[in-house]
Design a protein around this motif. Structure first.
Motif, PDB file in Angstrom:
ATOM      1  N   VAL A 237      92.996  65.951  28.993  1.00  0.00           N
ATOM      2  CA  VAL A 237      92.015  66.823  28.354  1.00  0.00           C
ATOM      3  C   VAL A 237      91.789  66.317  26.949  1.00  0.00           C
ATOM      4  O   VAL A 237      92.710  66.305  26.129  1.00  0.00           O
ATOM      5  CB  VAL A 237      92.490  68.294  28.324  1.00  0.00           C
ATOM      6  CG1 VAL A 237      91.463  69.163  27.638  1.00  0.00           C
ATOM      7  CG2 VAL A 237      92.741  68.792  29.741  1.00  0.00           C
ATOM      8  N   ARG A 238      90.561  65.940  26.665  1.00  0.00           N
ATOM      9  CA  ARG A 238      90.266  65.268  25.403  1.00  0.00           C
ATOM     10  C   ARG A 238      90.345  66.208  24.213  1.00  0.00           C
ATOM     11  O   ARG A 238      90.859  65.867  23.172  1.00  0.00           O
ATOM     12  CB  ARG A 238      88.875  64.645  25.488  1.00  0.00           C
ATOM     13  CG  ARG A 238      88.513  63.798  24.274  1.00  0.00           C
ATOM     14  CD  ARG A 238      87.174  63.124  24.474  1.00  0.00           C
ATOM     15  NE  ARG A 238      86.838  62.264  23.365  1.00  0.00           N
ATOM     16  CZ  ARG A 238      85.730  61.553  23.306  1.00  0.00           C
ATOM     17  NH1 ARG A 238      84.870  61.574  24.300  1.00  0.00           N
ATOM     18  NH2 ARG A 238      85.485  60.793  22.271  1.00  0.00           N
ATOM     19  N   SER A 239      89.832  67.422  24.336  1.00  0.00           N
ATOM     20  CA  SER A 239      89.716  68.306  23.175  1.00  0.00           C
ATOM     21  C   SER A 239      90.552  69.574  23.321  1.00  0.00           C
ATOM     22  O   SER A 239      90.267  70.569  22.685  1.00  0.00           O
ATOM     23  CB  SER A 239      88.244  68.688  22.965  1.00  0.00           C
ATOM     24  OG  SER A 239      87.446  67.551  22.786  1.00  0.00           O
ATOM     25  N   GLY A 240      91.563  69.565  24.163  1.00  0.00           N
ATOM     26  CA  GLY A 240      92.385  70.741  24.318  1.00  0.00           C
ATOM     27  C   GLY A 240      92.034  71.520  25.566  1.00  0.00           C
ATOM     28  O   GLY A 240      90.874  71.584  25.977  1.00  0.00           O
TER      29      GLY A 240
ATOM     30  N   ALA B  74      92.013  74.812  26.208  1.00  0.00           N
ATOM     31  CA  ALA B  74      91.181  76.004  26.055  1.00  0.00           C
ATOM     32  C   ALA B  74      89.703  75.642  25.966  1.00  0.00           C
ATOM     33  O   ALA B  74      88.852  76.258  26.630  1.00  0.00           O
ATOM     34  CB  ALA B  74      91.608  76.789  24.815  1.00  0.00           C
ATOM     35  N   LEU B  75      89.390  74.645  25.150  1.00  0.00           N
ATOM     36  CA  LEU B  75      88.004  74.228  25.002  1.00  0.00           C
ATOM     37  C   LEU B  75      87.471  73.646  26.303  1.00  0.00           C
ATOM     38  O   LEU B  75      86.331  73.905  26.696  1.00  0.00           O
ATOM     39  CB  LEU B  75      87.889  73.202  23.874  1.00  0.00           C
ATOM     40  CG  LEU B  75      86.467  72.658  23.607  1.00  0.00           C
ATOM     41  CD1 LEU B  75      85.518  73.787  23.248  1.00  0.00           C
ATOM     42  CD2 LEU B  75      86.499  71.604  22.509  1.00  0.00           C
ATOM     43  N   HIS B  76      88.288  72.875  26.984  1.00  0.00           N
ATOM     44  CA  HIS B  76      87.873  72.264  28.241  1.00  0.00           C
ATOM     45  C   HIS B  76      87.585  73.337  29.287  1.00  0.00           C
ATOM     46  O   HIS B  76      86.615  73.245  30.038  1.00  0.00           O
ATOM     47  CB  HIS B  76      88.964  71.319  28.741  1.00  0.00           C
ATOM     48  CG  HIS B  76      88.501  70.361  29.785  1.00  0.00           C
ATOM     49  ND1 HIS B  76      88.552  70.659  31.127  1.00  0.00           N
ATOM     50  CD2 HIS B  76      87.958  69.119  29.693  1.00  0.00           C
ATOM     51  CE1 HIS B  76      88.070  69.643  31.819  1.00  0.00           C
ATOM     52  NE2 HIS B  76      87.710  68.694  30.978  1.00  0.00           N
TER      53      HIS B  76
ATOM     54  N   LEU C 110      86.648  76.431  28.648  1.00  0.00           N
ATOM     55  CA  LEU C 110      85.424  77.110  28.234  1.00  0.00           C
ATOM     56  C   LEU C 110      84.190  76.324  28.653  1.00  0.00           C
ATOM     57  O   LEU C 110      83.195  76.903  29.117  1.00  0.00           O
ATOM     58  CB  LEU C 110      85.424  77.309  26.712  1.00  0.00           C
ATOM     59  CG  LEU C 110      84.184  77.977  26.109  1.00  0.00           C
ATOM     60  CD1 LEU C 110      83.992  79.376  26.699  1.00  0.00           C
ATOM     61  CD2 LEU C 110      84.284  78.038  24.584  1.00  0.00           C
ATOM     62  N   VAL C 111      84.248  75.008  28.522  1.00  0.00           N
ATOM     63  CA  VAL C 111      83.128  74.164  28.940  1.00  0.00           C
ATOM     64  C   VAL C 111      82.890  74.300  30.436  1.00  0.00           C
ATOM     65  O   VAL C 111      81.750  74.382  30.904  1.00  0.00           O
ATOM     66  CB  VAL C 111      83.396  72.691  28.560  1.00  0.00           C
ATOM     67  CG1 VAL C 111      82.368  71.766  29.209  1.00  0.00           C
ATOM     68  CG2 VAL C 111      83.371  72.525  27.050  1.00  0.00           C
ATOM     69  N   ARG C 112      83.960  74.346  31.209  1.00  0.00           N
ATOM     70  CA  ARG C 112      83.830  74.487  32.658  1.00  0.00           C
ATOM     71  C   ARG C 112      83.212  75.835  33.027  1.00  0.00           C
ATOM     72  O   ARG C 112      82.381  75.916  33.934  1.00  0.00           O
ATOM     73  CB  ARG C 112      85.195  74.320  33.338  1.00  0.00           C
ATOM     74  CG  ARG C 112      85.831  72.971  33.063  1.00  0.00           C
ATOM     75  CD  ARG C 112      86.875  72.577  34.068  1.00  0.00           C
ATOM     76  NE  ARG C 112      87.813  73.605  34.404  1.00  0.00           N
ATOM     77  CZ  ARG C 112      89.052  73.729  33.901  1.00  0.00           C
ATOM     78  NH1 ARG C 112      89.462  72.878  32.966  1.00  0.00           N
ATOM     79  NH2 ARG C 112      89.870  74.656  34.321  1.00  0.00           N
TER      80      ARG C 112
END
Length: 234
Positions: A116-119, A121-123, A125-127
């Motif tokens: 996971v490139r940016s963490g 939680a952020l990943h 949220l993007v999904r």
């Protein structure tokens, strides 16, 4: 040839009001399922991912169900349109809702990439946002069928319901196939291995994994160049 009556290829033939921009947009939305079928085949050929193949298999099963339901119910399309075939349930709505719900379930519940490139939680949220965008897209395509008078609201709602049932049912079936090891068994067969079918999408972000491999290769290339005798000062 002038005496031979010509036929229309109805697969991409859409009636719309040329003076209405929204009708024109709806006509383009009507072509989305055909475009997605091309995307399915392209992804399967390029990635050889088992999850994409499973999703496409469910999509085709959903289309087969629509074919059967239309010929059982035999409800005509709205009188204002010249569309061929029966209208209940809407195949466009069923196609898109299946895709949106199955892909959304995969993104939120099954896709757990290690890299996971940016963490995390952020990943996640993007999904979730991607799943919502898919649902909005499905709603737009379904609504376009009503706007173009190809289907009644009842026919579109029936298509949405059938697509949702297919998506939840097939997602549950594929989960059972994974839990009981049937996916792994199929992937171990010689013919499947010959086609290089893999099952990485569930546990990897393919874009990030590919980027990490590229970065590692570039670092090795730069290190090799710096160690080459011709690059050293005398």
């Amino acid at each position: 040839m002038g005496d031979v009556p010509l036929a229309s290829l109805s697969l991409t033939h859409v009636h719309y009001n040329p003076h209405d921009p929204l009708s024109f947009l709806s006509a383009w939305l009507a072509l989305v399922p055909q475009g997605l079928c091309v995307a399915y085949v392209t992804l399967i050929w390029a990635s050889r991912e088992a999850e994409v193949i499973l999703m496409f298999a469910g999509q085709m099963g959903c289309e087969a169900l629509n074919f059967v339901l239309k010929r059982i119910i035999k409800e005509e399309r709205p009188k204002q349109i010249l569309g061929k075939g029966y209208g209940m349930p809407s195949s466009h709505a069923q196609f898109m809702v299946y895709l949106a719900i199955y892909a959304g379930l995969f993104l939120v519940f099954r896709h757990t990439p290690v890299i996971v490139r940016s963490g995390a939680a952020l990943h996640f949220l993007v999904r979730v946002l991607l799943a919502l965008v898919l649902c909005l897209g499905a709603g737009a395509v379904a609504g376009s069928r009503i706007y173009l008078n190809y289907h009644t609201p009842r026919q579109v709602l029936a298509g949405c319901g059938a697509g949702a049932v297919c998506a939840f049912a097939w997602f549950f079936v594929t989960r059972l196939l994974r839990v009981h090891g049937w996916i792994d068994w199929v992937l171990d067969q010689d013919i499947v291995r010959w086609f290089r079918v893999r099952d990485l999408l569930v546990s990897e972000d393919l874009v990030e994994a590919g980027w990490q491999q590229w970065e590692a290769k570039r670092k090795l290339s730069r290190r090799g160049s710096s160690d080459h005798p011709s690059t050293k000062s005398e």
